[in-house]
Design a protein around this motif. Structure first.
Motif, short mmCIF file in Angstrom:
data_model
loop_
_atom_site.label_atom_id
_atom_site.label_comp_id
_atom_site.label_asym_id
_atom_site.label_seq_id
_atom_site.Cartn_x
_atom_site.Cartn_y
_atom_site.Cartn_z
N ILE A 1 0.24 -1.02 -0.37
CA ILE A 1 0.37 0.39 0.12
C ILE A 1 0.91 1.46 0.24
O ILE A 1 0.37 1.94 -0.51
N GLU B 1 0.73 4.06 -2.38
CA GLU B 1 0.40 5.67 -2.91
C GLU B 1 1.59 5.99 -3.58
O GLU B 1 0.98 7.77 -3.97
N VAL C 1 -7.01 2.84 -4.78
CA VAL C 1 -6.49 1.38 -4.33
C VAL C 1 -7.46 1.58 -3.78
O VAL C 1 -8.51 2.22 -2.39
N VAL D 1 -6.82 5.16 1.41
CA VAL D 1 -7.40 3.88 0.12
C VAL D 1 -8.92 3.16 1.30
O VAL D 1 -9.44 3.67 1.97
#
Length: 299
Positions: A26, A30, A36, A55
Motif C-alpha cells: 500500500i 500510494e 487503491v 485507501v
C-alpha cells in the motif's frame, strides 16, 4: 503512465509477514498515482482506516466492479479464493507469494517495488486460465453449485471408505468405479492435488480436463485427459456407507447423497492472470517440483 489506475488488494493475513507485505505494498502504491481498494477483511486486519486515508475498504463485489487489476497477497490458496470471487468481473489478477509453494503467486516480497512498477508500466505477460462450473442435481433439481480454478473433487468426507460411482463424459458411459473418489482437474490444477493422485501435468494453455481416480480398487483404472469442452457427470452410488462430499479447490464443501449427479463443465468466464515478463511454466515446474537442471554445458 500506468496501465492500471484502480488497484484492488486481497490478502490472507494469517501471519505478521503477510500483514507487513500488504502494508508495504500500500505504501508503494500510494506513490504510483493509482486508486487503491482493499477488501473488508484484509483492511480490518491491517487497520487500513487508521493508517491509510487514501485507501477505500470495500466489500468484494464492489472491489471487483471498481478495480482494473487485483493483487493477491498470500499463497496459492489465497489466489484460488480470489479467482472464484473475481472471475465474473473479468479483473486481471497478480499474485505476491506469502505462502509455501507459490505456483500461481509469482512475485516474491523482496521484488515488490520492481515487479509492480514493471506491471503498472505495461511490462507483463497476461494469460487466460479456464475454470470449472460444478452443480449437484438431486431428483432433477440443482441442490448446490460451485466453481473451481484447480479442481472439483468427489471424496468420502470424514470416513476412509471407498465410494461407488459411475462416470459419464458427453453422455457416454465411461466406467463404474470403487475408489476413494475422483479429481476433475483443469490444466492449472494439474500441478496441485491431481499431481499427488498420479495425474499428468498439463500445460496451462491446453484446452483439456484431467480425470484422476483416487486410489481405485481396480489397478487398470488410470487418469484420463478429455477435451476441455466436455460434459462430465459423476453419478454417486446408492450403497455408499460413507457420506460423500464434493469440494471445489479444497475450499468449499457440499455433501452429496446416493443417486446424486455431480455435473462439471467449463465455466464461460475465464480468469485473467498477470505474470512478470520472465515467467516460464517449465522453469516454474523445475523450481517448485524439484526437477533436475542441465546435465551438459550449453554453448
Amino acid at each position: 503512465m500506468s496501465q492500471f489506475s484502480r488497484i484492488g488488494l486481497i490478502g490472507r493475513l494469517d501471519n505478521d509477514r503477510a500483514k507487513y507485505t500488504v502494508r508495504r505494498l500500500i505504501e508503494f502504491l500510494e506513490t504510483c498515482d493509482v486508486k487503491v481498494y482493499i477488501d473488508e477483511q484484509t483492511g480490518q486486519l491491517i487497520n487500513v482506516d487508521r493508517d491509510f486515508e487514501g485507501v477505500s475498504k470495500v466489500a468484494m463485489p464492489e472491489l471487483g466492479a471498481n478495480s482494473d487489476l487485483a493483487i493477491v497477497v498470500g499463497g496459492d490458496g489465497s489466489l484460488l479464493s480470489g479467482a472464484r470471487d473475481l472471475v465474473e468481473y473479468n479483473v486481471p489478477i497478480l499474485g505476491i507469494n506469502r505462502g509455501r509453494l507459490g505456483f500461481l503467486t509469482d512475485i516474491v516480497p523482496d521484488d515488490i517495488e520492481q515487479k509492480i512498477t514493471e506491471v503498472l508500466t505495461g511490462e507483463y505477460v497476461q494469460e487466460q486460465r479456464f475454470m470449472l462450473d460444478m452443480r449437484v442435481e438431486r431428483c432433477g433439481e440443482t441442490v448446490c453449485r460451485g466453481d473451481a480454478l484447480n479442481d472439483v473433487v468427489l471424496h468420502p468426507g470424514e470416513f476412509i471408505r471407498m465410494l461407488e460411482f459411475e462416470l459419464y463424459v458427453d453422455k457416454h458411459f465411461v466406467t463404474s468405479q470403487r475408489s476413494d473418489g475422483m479429481i476433475v482437474s483443469t490444466p492449472t490444477g494439474s500441478t496441485a492435488y491431481a499431481l499427488s493422485g498420479g495425474g499428468p501435468i498439463m500445460h496451462p494453455k491446453l484446452d483439456a480436463i484431467g480425470l484422476v481416480p483416487m486410489n481405485p480398487h481396480t489397478l487398470s483404472s488410470r487418469p484420463m485427459v478429455v477435451p476441455g469442452g466436455s460434459l462430465i457427470e459423476i453419478v454417486v452410488g446408492e450403497g455408499n456407507s460413507a457420506i460423500p462430499q464434493v469440494t471445489c479447490d479444497g475450499q468449499t464443501h457440499d455433501t452429496v447423497q446416493g443417486g446424486d449427479k455431480v455435473i462439471i463443465t467449463k465455466k464461460p468466464q475465464t480468469l485473467q492472470l498477470i505474470h512478470p515478463v520472465n515467467h516460464n511454466f517449465y522453469e516454474r515446474c523445475r523450481s517448485k517440483l524439484g526437477w533436475g537442471g542441465h546435465l551438459l554445458e550449453r554453448s
